[in-house]
Scaffold this active site. Sequence first.
Site, PDB file in Angstrom:
ATOM      1  CB  CYS A 131       5.189   2.178   7.048  1.00  0.00           C
ATOM      2  SG  CYS A 131       4.760   3.682   6.177  1.00  0.00           S
ATOM      3  CG  LEU A 132       6.463   0.911   0.987  1.00  0.00           C
ATOM      4  CD1 LEU A 132       5.883   1.212  -0.395  1.00  0.00           C
ATOM      5  CD2 LEU A 132       7.560  -0.137   0.870  1.00  0.00           C
ATOM      6  CG  HIS A 190      -0.431   1.332   7.261  1.00  0.00           C
ATOM      7  ND1 HIS A 190       0.563   0.964   8.130  1.00  0.00           N
ATOM      8  CD2 HIS A 190       0.167   2.145   6.341  1.00  0.00           C
ATOM      9  CE1 HIS A 190       1.708   1.528   7.752  1.00  0.00           C
ATOM     10  NE2 HIS A 190       1.496   2.238   6.661  1.00  0.00           N
ATOM     11  CD  GLU A 191      -1.094   2.392   2.781  1.00  0.00           C
ATOM     12  OE1 GLU A 191      -0.697   3.564   2.631  1.00  0.00           O
ATOM     13  OE2 GLU A 191      -0.325   1.445   3.033  1.00  0.00           O
ATOM     14  N   GLY A 202       0.829  -1.195   0.000  1.00  0.00           N
ATOM     15  CA  GLY A 202       0.000   0.000   0.000  1.00  0.00           C
ATOM     16  C   GLY A 202       0.862   1.242   0.000  1.00  0.00           C
ATOM     17  CG  HIS A 215       0.272   6.869   5.428  1.00  0.00           C
ATOM     18  ND1 HIS A 215       1.417   7.344   6.028  1.00  0.00           N
ATOM     19  CD2 HIS A 215       0.511   5.556   5.163  1.00  0.00           C
ATOM     20  CE1 HIS A 215       2.305   6.363   6.131  1.00  0.00           C
ATOM     21  NE2 HIS A 215       1.786   5.264   5.622  1.00  0.00           N
ATOM     22  CD  GLN A 225       3.389   5.809   2.506  1.00  0.00           C
ATOM     23  OE1 GLN A 225       2.397   5.266   2.049  1.00  0.00           O
ATOM     24  NE2 GLN A 225       4.405   5.128   3.013  1.00  0.00           N
TER      25      GLN A 225
HETATM   26 NI    NI Z   1       2.642   3.416   5.466  1.00  0.00          NI
END
Ligand code: NI
Length: 158
Positions: free
Chosen positions: A88-89, A130-131, A46, A134, A51
């Site tokens: 998380c990226l 999670h997304e 995701g 953000h 991000q």
């Molecule tokens: Ni993330």
Amino acid sequence: MATRKIRELGDEVLTKQCKEVTKMTLRTKVLIQDMLDTMYEALGVGLAAPQVGVLKRIVVIDVGEGPLILINPEILETSGEQTGEEGCLSVPGKSGQVTRPDYVKVKALNEDMEEIELEGTGLLARAFCHEIDHLDGKMYVDLVEGELHDVSYDEEDE
Ligand code: NI
């Protein structure tokens, strides 16, 4: 294919509230395609627009069942509970235990700005939470139970 630089924890852009998307433009279509390319290249499940430094309410998700594009997503319903590893990226090489609902129903707009409803359990339910967090400037590291730890190669292979 065009990838964008993934912003990392500590970058102020990750703490901001994102703005609703009111119309689909070529610029936004390009952003969505770049977000998908960036997520796949980074082997993530995701990615949210902040991000890649864009404060728009857009997320892309693929938990192995094909790409999902969610514009202005909102959680309608949750139930149950799951506790598991989350990463998380924007926090490369780390993961931690987070408790999330086990079932999540969301509404959003698709790429054609049509309203859609999606349901997910397990990893997909986790990814929705999670997304969407953000988009409100929230990072999973604040929800970690215990310590954030280094991801071993074994865990990455799972
Ligand atoms: Ni993330």
